[in-house]
Design a protein around this motif. Structure first.
Motif, PDB file in Angstrom:
ATOM      1  N   ASP A 185       0.628  12.564 -26.979  1.00  6.09           N
ATOM      2  CA  ASP A 185       0.092  12.010 -25.757  1.00  6.09           C
ATOM      3  C   ASP A 185      -0.987  11.003 -26.086  1.00  6.09           C
ATOM      4  OD1 ASP A 185       0.269  15.018 -23.750  1.00  6.09           O
ATOM      5  OD2 ASP A 185       1.689  13.389 -24.011  1.00  6.09           O
TER       6      ASP A 185
ATOM      7  N   ARG B  85       4.485  16.111 -27.744  1.00  5.05           N
ATOM      8  CA  ARG B  85       5.521  16.127 -26.724  1.00  5.05           C
ATOM      9  C   ARG B  85       6.806  15.603 -27.338  1.00  5.05           C
ATOM     10  NH1 ARG B  85       3.805  16.302 -21.423  1.00  5.05           N
ATOM     11  NH2 ARG B  85       5.631  15.120 -20.790  1.00  5.05           N
TER      12      ARG B  85
ATOM     13  N   ASP C 194       1.740  14.405  -9.422  1.00  7.21           N
ATOM     14  CA  ASP C 194       1.117  14.995 -10.610  1.00  7.21           C
ATOM     15  C   ASP C 194       1.265  14.016 -11.759  1.00  7.21           C
ATOM     16  OD1 ASP C 194       0.258  16.463 -12.780  1.00  7.21           O
ATOM     17  OD2 ASP C 194       1.459  18.241 -12.306  1.00  7.21           O
TER      18      ASP C 194
ATOM     19  N   ARG D 246       0.981  14.450 -14.736  1.00  4.51           N
ATOM     20  CA  ARG D 246       1.716  15.064 -15.846  1.00  4.51           C
ATOM     21  C   ARG D 246       3.227  15.001 -15.634  1.00  4.51           C
ATOM     22  NH1 ARG D 246      -1.308  20.703 -15.496  1.00  4.51           N
ATOM     23  NH2 ARG D 246      -0.771  20.202 -13.338  1.00  4.51           N
TER      24      ARG D 246
END
Length: 247
Positions: free
Chosen positions: A16, A23, A167, A169
């Motif tokens: 990230d 990720r 969101d 995310r």
């Protein structure tokens, strides 16, 4: 439910933006009918509505005064003039423009006052558009999902997302013109978004409300979902059905 097989079977670990949390970026996604999907969304006018100052120049001037800057008497003219010679399609950050406008009138903006004033002036009320949350969720279920926004104001996209029902995310990558340096429809804007998702620009499906800007995806071989011709609810339904998200 939409199948989520990886077409080439390859995954690449990435980190990230904070450099800490690992990720996975999946390079290609395919449905049973072999449609490849990596979806990017425009933000303003597509996923959210935001209230902007009716007179941006005046709003910036008011904020400059709050930070102790002597605003020139002919500020309206200075604000509207071009002060930075940028390549066609390049994004000029609004704080840079404001600082240059002040310099053109012999006024300094100490302590990063131009940037602070711009951020203060553009502090919008945000409304999430119908179907936006579900469309992003459906895109995430189907494959890689990103945000690609034209925005010359630093921090505005992040603050908008915080104030929305979305969101942050839920996006694998967020690309703004002020960060990447290029505005849609320039190809480099879409290429920057594609790099953030680990795909080729030609693999992108871009969802937006502006054919002139968002439709630029077609020039790099990608596909455009025009929200003047369909809805976010329809986009979500097609993605979940394993159908082509383009109408």
């Amino acid at each position: 439910m939409a199948p989520r097989s990886v077409a080439d079977g390859q995954r690449e670990t990435r980190r990230d933006r904070d450099g800490r949390t690992p990720r996975f970026a999946i390079f290609k996604y395919s449905f049973a009918n072999e449609i490849l999907v990596a979806v990017t969304f425009d933000l303003f006018g597509t996923l959210v509505d935001a209230e902007y100052p009716s007179d941006p120049g005046a709003a910036v001037a008011d904020a400059l005064r709050e930070y102790g800057v002597a605003v020139p008497d002919d500020w309206d003219d200075a604000y509207r003039e071009v002060h930075i010679d940028a390549p066609e399609g390049a994004e000029v950050p609004l704080p840079a423009h404001v600082a240059a406008a002040l310099r053109s009138r012999g006024v300094d903006s100490p302590d990063n006052a131009a940037r602070r004033a711009v951020i203060t002036a553009f502090d919008p009320e945000v409304t999430t558009r119908p179907g936006a949350v579900d469309a992003v969720a459906a895109a995430r279920e189907a494959g890689a999902v990103g945000l690609l926004s034209n925005c010359s104001v630093p921090e505005l996209v992040a603050r908008t997302l915080i104030r929305s029902d979305l969101d942050r995310r839920g996006f694998d990558d967020i690309t703004t013109s002020v960060a990447c340096g290029w505005r849609k429809p320039h190809r480099q804007a879409f290429e920057a978004a594609a790099r953030g998702l680990g795909v080729d620009a030609a693999e992108l499906v871009h969802v937006g409300d502006d054919p002139d800007a968002d439709g630029g995806i077609e020039a790099v071989g990608g596909r455009f979902v025009n929200l003047r011709e369909t809805t976010l609810e329809s986009v979500a339904a097609r993605l979940r059905a394993g159908e082509d998200p383009c109408p």
